[in-house]
Design a protein around this motif. Sequence first.
Motif, short mmCIF file in Angstrom:
data_model
loop_
_atom_site.label_atom_id
_atom_site.label_comp_id
_atom_site.label_asym_id
_atom_site.label_seq_id
_atom_site.Cartn_x
_atom_site.Cartn_y
_atom_site.Cartn_z
N ILE A 178 0.93 -1.29 0.12
CA ILE A 178 -0.03 0.07 0.12
C ILE A 178 1.09 1.21 -0.04
O ILE A 178 1.65 1.23 0.56
CB ILE A 178 -0.89 0.23 1.03
N VAL A 179 0.67 2.14 -0.95
CA VAL A 179 1.30 3.39 -0.95
C VAL A 179 0.23 4.79 -0.79
O VAL A 179 -0.88 4.73 -1.52
CB VAL A 179 2.08 3.63 -2.16
N ASP A 180 0.48 5.52 0.00
CA ASP A 180 -0.44 6.42 0.68
C ASP A 180 0.31 7.93 0.42
O ASP A 180 1.32 8.14 0.84
CB ASP A 180 -0.56 6.28 2.28
N ASP A 181 -0.63 8.47 -0.32
CA ASP A 181 0.00 10.01 -0.78
C ASP A 181 -0.46 10.98 0.24
O ASP A 181 0.19 12.28 0.28
CB ASP A 181 -0.64 10.49 -1.85
N GLY A 182 -1.13 10.65 1.56
CA GLY A 182 -1.35 11.49 2.47
C GLY A 182 -2.55 12.50 2.45
O GLY A 182 -2.79 13.18 3.45
N SER A 183 -3.20 12.18 1.42
CA SER A 183 -4.64 12.97 1.29
C SER A 183 -5.65 12.58 2.16
O SER A 183 -5.76 11.30 2.40
CB SER A 183 -4.82 13.18 -0.29
N LEU A 189 -9.91 5.63 1.54
CA LEU A 189 -9.96 4.46 0.55
C LEU A 189 -8.96 3.33 1.11
O LEU A 189 -9.47 2.21 0.88
CB LEU A 189 -9.37 5.06 -0.85
N ILE A 190 -7.84 3.91 1.56
CA ILE A 190 -6.93 2.77 2.22
C ILE A 190 -7.39 2.01 3.31
O ILE A 190 -7.46 0.78 3.53
CB ILE A 190 -5.57 3.42 2.43
N GLU A 191 -8.03 2.65 4.19
CA GLU A 191 -8.74 2.08 5.44
C GLU A 191 -9.68 1.12 4.86
O GLU A 191 -9.55 -0.06 5.38
CB GLU A 191 -9.36 3.17 6.13
N ARG A 228 8.17 -8.55 -2.09
CA ARG A 228 7.48 -9.52 -2.97
C ARG A 228 6.03 -9.37 -3.12
O ARG A 228 5.29 -10.32 -3.00
CB ARG A 228 7.80 -11.10 -2.65
N ALA A 229 5.62 -8.19 -3.22
CA ALA A 229 4.16 -7.74 -3.28
C ALA A 229 3.69 -8.08 -4.70
O ALA A 229 4.53 -7.74 -5.67
CB ALA A 229 4.04 -6.45 -3.02
N GLU A 230 2.52 -8.74 -4.99
CA GLU A 230 2.04 -8.88 -6.25
C GLU A 230 1.37 -7.58 -6.99
O GLU A 230 1.23 -7.75 -8.00
CB GLU A 230 0.96 -10.05 -6.34
N ALA A 231 0.86 -6.76 -6.09
CA ALA A 231 0.31 -5.78 -6.50
C ALA A 231 0.46 -4.54 -5.56
O ALA A 231 0.74 -4.58 -4.26
CB ALA A 231 -1.19 -5.91 -6.65
N ILE A 232 0.39 -3.10 -6.21
CA ILE A 232 0.37 -2.25 -5.35
C ILE A 232 -0.93 -1.45 -5.21
O ILE A 232 -1.72 -1.37 -6.35
CB ILE A 232 1.40 -0.87 -5.83
N PHE A 233 -1.57 -1.26 -4.04
CA PHE A 233 -2.81 -0.40 -3.83
C PHE A 233 -2.35 1.10 -3.69
O PHE A 233 -1.88 1.11 -2.67
CB PHE A 233 -3.63 -0.91 -2.83
N PHE A 234 -2.52 1.98 -4.67
CA PHE A 234 -2.22 3.23 -4.29
C PHE A 234 -3.35 4.42 -4.24
O PHE A 234 -4.27 4.34 -4.92
CB PHE A 234 -1.45 4.00 -5.89
N LEU A 257 -0.82 -2.52 -10.60
CA LEU A 257 -1.17 -1.29 -9.85
C LEU A 257 -2.70 -1.03 -9.61
O LEU A 257 -3.42 -1.19 -10.77
CB LEU A 257 -0.54 -0.18 -10.65
N LEU A 258 -3.20 -1.04 -8.58
CA LEU A 258 -4.50 -0.80 -8.07
C LEU A 258 -4.78 0.52 -7.59
O LEU A 258 -3.93 0.92 -6.99
CB LEU A 258 -5.13 -1.85 -7.14
N GLY A 259 -5.91 1.09 -7.91
CA GLY A 259 -6.21 2.47 -7.28
C GLY A 259 -7.67 2.67 -7.31
O GLY A 259 -8.61 1.85 -7.55
N GLY A 260 -8.28 3.71 -6.73
CA GLY A 260 -9.52 4.32 -6.65
C GLY A 260 -10.00 5.02 -7.94
O GLY A 260 -9.49 5.03 -9.04
N ASP A 261 -11.05 5.70 -7.88
CA ASP A 261 -11.79 6.37 -8.93
C ASP A 261 -11.21 7.48 -9.65
O ASP A 261 -11.00 7.60 -10.64
CB ASP A 261 -13.17 6.94 -8.43
N ALA A 262 -9.91 8.20 -8.92
CA ALA A 262 -9.14 8.97 -9.34
C ALA A 262 -8.24 8.61 -10.28
O ALA A 262 -7.94 9.41 -11.31
CB ALA A 262 -8.29 9.57 -8.29
N LEU A 263 -8.12 7.11 -10.56
CA LEU A 263 -7.13 6.71 -11.68
C LEU A 263 -7.98 6.39 -12.97
O LEU A 263 -7.37 6.11 -13.99
CB LEU A 263 -6.50 5.55 -11.17
N CYS A 264 -9.38 6.32 -12.78
CA CYS A 264 -10.13 6.13 -13.79
C CYS A 264 -10.45 7.07 -14.72
O CYS A 264 -11.48 7.52 -14.95
CB CYS A 264 -11.56 5.58 -13.39
#
Length: 384
Positions: A178-183, A189-191, A228-234, A257-264
């Motif tokens: 998990i990578v968190d931009d602090g916003s 979303l991360i919670e 050895r993470a298979e995916a990143i949730f950003f 790479l997985l993300g929320g609606d901001a990446l769509c």
Amino acid sequence: MLNKRMVSVLLRSLPMLSLLPFSLVCGPAQAAELVVRLGFSSPLSGPQAPAGKDSLNGVQMAIERLNQQGVKVDGKVLRFELLIKDDKANPQTGAVVAKELVDAGVKAVLGPFNSGVALATSKIYNDAGVVSLTVASNPKVTQSALNHVFRIAASDSEMGSKMALYAARNLKLKAVAIVDDGSAYAQGLIEEFQKTVRQNGVQIVYKAAISDKETDFSGVLNNIRAARAEAIFFGGYVSQASGMLKQMQQLGMPTLLLGGDALCSSVMLTQAGTSLGDRTYCVQGGVWLTRVSDGAVFASAYQSKYGSMPDVYAPTFYDGVMLLAQAMKSSNSIDTRNFLPVLARLRYKGITASYEFDAKHDMKESTVTILRFKDGKLAPLSSF
């Protein structure tokens, strides 16, 4: 015939006539018009400007349609006007913008777009008696005490948890980072994502907090590879996600790479380029536009007007304007005290969603769509 004295009197009266209300000069037809001023608050400059402009386009399309239709309230035709503000995706700027819109006498505000801005402005709008229709996803944006604030899109509790379910059940992931931009957007979303993936047997092997201004992700990415993470949730926005993807490509990382609606967003296609590959997934509120008949019609009209397909939230903001108009029409009033309770109990079928609000003014039914970037476009995978 007019003598010189009469002509002189008439000429002297022209400035006075120009100051009279137009309805008194031109007859009763114009007097039967009511002006409804709406506000718009979203980022129109900076990295998130494409999302804000797309949302604005949706609002403007709705206002144009309503003004053409001549919606009537209390026997008078409504004419909608829009006051546009750039909140720069900044909570402090958003608060200034909110006060400006309140002082301008708007009945309602379409926005804010960002959770951080919405958290900074919701009480301002509420205390002033101004309705706010926001797509901000942080669960804290809507509270029972803020009865003028409505969320017209899925919340993080829906998007974060359903992306987690898809990751576990469909992608069958066992280890994620998990990578968190602090916003504020990332926080909610991360919670929800991490709570649900853990419940479904997925291990979180690495977590990193970065600045929303970060551009060098090499250290974080090397740690993710080592874990050895298979995916990143950003949890963050397009500008950083696209930069991260490019550096992942440079490092030869096959990680998803997985993300929320901001990446769509179609902006991902232009900013990330070939680094997108087919490994980038996102989740968006509502049913995907081209999978519903009204959505296809809207997309065609949008493309004809603006020369491109609509992005993430143009149809949602379009629906937001229509919701307000329907509430005013049903209450036969443009007075917030009258149309607010009607809006709260309204049932309305929009372009990609059906709108009905619970006690906190979240949507009762929040379908989301999981999407994947593939072959240079966003492809819907599953709606649930």
